[in-house]
Scaffold this active site. Structure first.
Site, PDB file in Angstrom:
ATOM      1  N   CYS A   1      40.256 -12.513 -24.123  1.00  0.00           N
ATOM      2  CA  CYS A   1      39.842 -12.908 -22.725  1.00  0.00           C
ATOM      3  C   CYS A   1      38.845 -13.933 -22.787  1.00  0.00           C
ATOM      4  O   CYS A   1      37.702 -13.817 -23.362  1.00  0.00           O
ATOM      5  CB  CYS A   1      39.106 -11.642 -22.054  1.00  0.00           C
ATOM      6  SG  CYS A   1      38.466 -11.939 -20.484  1.00  0.00           S
TER       7      CYS A   1
ATOM      8  N   LYS B   1      -1.671  -5.455   0.633  1.00  0.00           N
ATOM      9  CA  LYS B   1      -1.524  -5.213   2.263  1.00  0.00           C
ATOM     10  C   LYS B   1      -0.068  -4.449   1.901  1.00  0.00           C
ATOM     11  O   LYS B   1       0.698  -4.968   1.448  1.00  0.00           O
ATOM     12  CB  LYS B   1      -1.001  -6.501   3.043  1.00  0.00           C
ATOM     13  CG  LYS B   1      -0.403  -6.136   4.355  1.00  0.00           C
ATOM     14  CD  LYS B   1      -0.431  -7.404   5.167  1.00  0.00           C
ATOM     15  CE  LYS B   1      -0.094  -6.909   6.682  1.00  0.00           C
ATOM     16  NZ  LYS B   1       0.900  -6.059   6.635  1.00  0.00           N
TER      17      LYS B   1
ATOM     18  N   GLU C   1      -7.824  -7.182  -0.125  1.00  0.00           N
ATOM     19  CA  GLU C   1      -7.117  -6.048  -0.721  1.00  0.00           C
ATOM     20  C   GLU C   1      -6.019  -6.027  -0.476  1.00  0.00           C
ATOM     21  O   GLU C   1      -5.188  -7.099   0.011  1.00  0.00           O
ATOM     22  CB  GLU C   1      -7.785  -4.579   0.412  1.00  0.00           C
ATOM     23  CG  GLU C   1      -7.558  -4.657   1.541  1.00  0.00           C
ATOM     24  CD  GLU C   1      -8.519  -3.924   2.347  1.00  0.00           C
ATOM     25  OE1 GLU C   1      -9.437  -3.117   1.621  1.00  0.00           O
ATOM     26  OE2 GLU C   1      -7.733  -3.905   3.521  1.00  0.00           O
TER      27      GLU C   1
HETATM   28  C1  9MJ Z   1      -2.445  -2.825   4.948  1.00  0.00           C
HETATM   29  N1  9MJ Z   1      -1.360  -2.674   5.599  1.00  0.00           N
HETATM   30  O1  9MJ Z   1      -2.566  -2.414   3.673  1.00  0.00           O
HETATM   31  C2  9MJ Z   1      -5.012  -3.467   7.403  1.00  0.00           C
HETATM   32  N2  9MJ Z   1      -3.601  -3.002   5.661  1.00  0.00           N
HETATM   33  O2  9MJ Z   1      -6.853  -3.976   8.595  1.00  0.00           O
HETATM   34  C3  9MJ Z   1      -4.852  -3.365   4.770  1.00  0.00           C
HETATM   35  N3  9MJ Z   1      -3.594  -3.224   6.964  1.00  0.00           N
HETATM   36  C4  9MJ Z   1      -5.525  -3.749   8.523  1.00  0.00           C
HETATM   37  N4  9MJ Z   1      -5.904  -3.743   5.886  1.00  0.00           N
HETATM   38  C5  9MJ Z   1      -6.918  -4.256   9.948  1.00  0.00           C
HETATM   39  N5  9MJ Z   1      -5.341  -3.282   3.687  1.00  0.00           N
HETATM   40  C6  9MJ Z   1      -5.765  -3.745  10.620  1.00  0.00           C
HETATM   41  C7  9MJ Z   1      -4.884  -3.786   9.829  1.00  0.00           C
END
Ligand code: 9MJ
Length: 684
Positions: free
Chosen positions: A449, A130, A128
């Site tokens: 110029c 972040k 996924e």
């Molecule tokens: C973010 N920041 O999108 C986690 N996160 O999973 C995703 N953070 C995470 N997962 C466990 N998609 C700790 C943090």
């Protein structure tokens, strides 16, 4: 007693209150979570006003889960602290492919040792995005939101419940129509701000004379840590759930099922861009795919996350220190970094625009080392209060030109210097003029110029204009500096022998270049018009003009009225064209080109198709075509592509993560297509 007829259900105001609450939250969910509004803003406001007046008449009926309580409450003096019953973990990081491979090997080895993975099988991961926001834990008891807390140090966070209630995508009560809700449900996820909302917020902040934020993450953090939740209520915060803490009885056995379960409870879940992957090569392929899409995403991400999908496997793997062994964040190169602003110099562009350029101490950002960044214009420097000697935040997102975001005020030294705008062109000494309604200062030297001459030539031989292959910026600079080329027509007098004498030019490449120059003598008329570099005449307008007038002579002699007859040409463009051809030296350029034998080919009008005269707006990420590709195909078929949705829009082509443009289309009743729909239309 209930009355007769349709109003029976709501005869008691008290019942009507419950009904209104459920109805308003249903619309909130449709609008903020599903991105699919089900009623108009006016109808929504009417429901809200009715609920407010009923609650005013029955104050004993006001409850914390009423949508009227989302407007914010009186300011707090400080945030309370919350001890997380299940610690909030952070993720280990990987930057290199090798670290991801090592992570997968560790996971696979441990699972095999525990008898949870067969020798010949790969580990299944949920991949996924972040999000670059702030982690949040939401606690629901008997379905009701009772507490929201920041991560803090993972054990203890801050109680931000009052602020979180104002985020409309976060349910105040979990939906119970799909699943029985456990007594305690803790949902974890990220609070963030969309880029477009962030820009709008900053514009509004600036208008009010209030602090602007350097990036969406800072804006989200500032809004989340507001003691006055009425201010938070005005901020466009969003939330995506990606995990859980304490949950009574968990009816899921994979991460992917857990996300579906959360969505079923009404939680916003990022249901785009995730995949299930097996083994390290698929993880890396996902990373690269997301990396390519990153610049087009509506929010900032700082990497992707790989999570072992089976919860039983997660349990076996367990934790080290404060991070799970079953997940890792694979980070992208940071899009922002800080460095020292050594100096501000000005550059002169093709149309004389004077652009201040920041000279920076070299800094690695967005995957490359950056030493220069644009500061756009003088107003921008003043607005951002950037001074020479400051430590500044530099941003480079995707292929976008690096820019200075702003100074780090805490690090400002005593010896910083303000930028002073030049009053004469640094290249040709001509006066600088700044029109009242323009932010940009311009050199008035025109083609006198040297800088404007160089840039005009670079523009004219570019890919979208005369497309002279092998004639790069460096060579153009040398040709102009040595006085060999004064105007575009001089290009056609160059021979391979003299070209071979220039830096990094051999006889072979010189001959090839002369061939390319000769080949460029018969461009499409639209390309020639574009090559002239008339202000406000982009490639599309140039093509429209070519189709309308059919020859350069007809365009040169057209007056304002004739120009205004061209579809999509307004007073600004028409005025600019008239002014351009009123300059004798521009006529001379055209005549000199003709004398060299430059004669354009006529432009074919696009075939009349189902798309002619139709305006399209593209939004979101399409599955196969990039937005540029889709645009090119629409234009080639005679359609037009616009950047904003209005009543005049015929179709909105929406991909994944389509946001406000899609909402607007739905509000206005504009037809919405996906990529497949567009292909069908193009094929017909
Ligand atoms: C973010 N920041 O999108 C986690 N996160 O999973 C995703 N953070 C995470 N997962 C466990 N998609 C700790 C943090």
């Amino acid at each position: 007693m209930p009355l007769e007829g349709q109003n029976d259900l709501f005869a008691e105001p008290v019942d009507r209150i419950d009904w209104l609450r459920a109805e308003i939250e249903r619309h909130n969910h449709a609008y903020y979570v599903l991105d699919h509004p089900t009623i108009s803003d006016a109808q929504y406001d009417q429901l809200m006003r009715e609920l407010q007046s009923l609650e005013a008449a029955h104050p004993d009926r006001i409850t914390m889960d009423s949508p009227t309580q989302r407007v914010g409450a009186a300011p707090l003096s400080s945030f309370g602290s919350v001890t997380h019953t299940v610690p909030m973990l952070s993720l280990g990081n990987a930057f290199e492919d090798g670290e991801v491979e090592a992570f997968d090997k560790r996971v696979a080895d441990m699972l095999r040792a525990a008898g949870k993975l067969q020798l010949d099988r790969s580990v299944e991961y949920f991949c996924e995005l972040k999000l670059d926001g702030l982690a949040l834990s939401l606690r629901y008891e008997k379905g009701l939101l009772v507490q929201a807390a920041t991560r803090g140090d993972g054990q203890t966070g801050e109680d931000v419940t009052a602020n979180i209630r104002t985020i409309k995508s976060i349910p105040l009560r979990l939906k119970d129509d799909m699943y029985a809700i456990p007594d305690v449900v803790e949902v974890r996820g990220e609070v963030f701000m969309n880029l477009s909302d962030f820009r709008k917020l900053n514009e509004a902040q600036e208008k009010k004379g209030e602090k602007v934020f350097v990036n969406p993450r800072n804006a989200a953090a500032g809004s989340l840590r507001q003691l006055d939740s009425r201010i938070t209520a005005q901020r466009p915060l969003r939330f995506f759930a990606y995990g859980w803490g304490e949950v009574g009885e968990a009816p899921f056995s994979t991460h992917s099922e857990m996300l579906d379960w959360l969505a079923g409870l009404g939680m916003p879940v990022n249901d785009s861009q995730h995949v299930i992957a097996q083994g390290p090569s698929e993880l890396l392929a996902y990373y690269r795919m997301v990396g390519e899409r990153r610049p087009a995403l509506p929010y900032d991400i700082d990497g992707v996350v790989y999570k072992v999908n089976q919860l039983e496997a997660q349990r076996v793997l367990g934790f080290v220190a404060r991070a799970p062994r079953f997940a890792i964040a694979h980070k992208f190169p940071a899009q922002e970094a800080t460095t020292t602003l050594l100096d501000i110099e000005v550059q002169v562009g093709r149309t004389g625009a004077i652009t201040p350029v920041a000279r920076l101490a070299p800094v690695f950002v967005g995957g490359v080392t950056v030493t220069n960044a644009t500061l756009h214009n003088e107003d921008e420097i003043n607005r951002k209060d950037v001074r020479i000697g400051d430590v500044v935040v530099v941003r480079r997102a995707g292929d976008v030109i690096p820019e200075v975001v702003g100074p780090v005020l805490e690090k400002r030294g005593a010896d910083v210097k303000r930028f002073v705008m030049v009053t004469a062109c640094p290249v040709c000494g001509s006066a600088i003029e700044k029109l009242e309604d323009e932010a940009i200062a311009r050199c008035t030297g025109g083609l006198f110029c040297g800088a404007q001459r160089k840039q005009s030539l670079i523009h004219a031989v570019g890919r979208k204009a005369l497309d002279v292959e092998g004639l790069g910026e460096k060579l153009v600079e040398q040709l102009v500096d040595r006085g060999r080329i004064h105007s575009l027509a001089d290009l056609y007098g160059l021979n391979s022998l003299e070209l071979a004498g220039y830096d990094r030019m051999g006889m072979k490449s010189a001959e090839k270049l002369v061939e390319a120059i000769q080949k460029s003598k018969h461009p499409l008329l639209g390309r020639l018009i574009f090559a002239l570099g008339i202000r406000h005449v982009g490639e599309t307008t140039a093509r429209d003009l070519a189709i309308h007038f059919g020859s350069i002579e007809a365009l040169m002699s057209a007056d304002l009225d004739r120009l205004l007859d061209v579809p999509d040409v307004g007073p600004v463009v028409a005025g600019s064209i008239v002014r351009f051809f009123a300059e004798p030296h521009n006529i001379e350029v055209v005549r000199a080109l003709q004398a060299q034998g430059v004669s354009p080919r006529t432009e074919d009008a696009p075939q009349s198709s189902g798309l002619s005269g139709k305006t399209f707006v593209l939004t979101g990420t399409l599955p196969v075509w990039s937005r540029d590709e889709a645009s090119e195909k629409i234009i080639a078929a005679g359609g037009k592509v616009s950047g904003s949705v209005s009543r005049k829009t015929h179709y909105v082509v929406a991909g994944e993560d389509a946001g406000s443009k899609l909402v607007k289309a739905q509000e206005l009743g504009v037809a919405v297509l996906d990529e497949a729909g567009l292909r069908k239309l193009l094929d017909s």
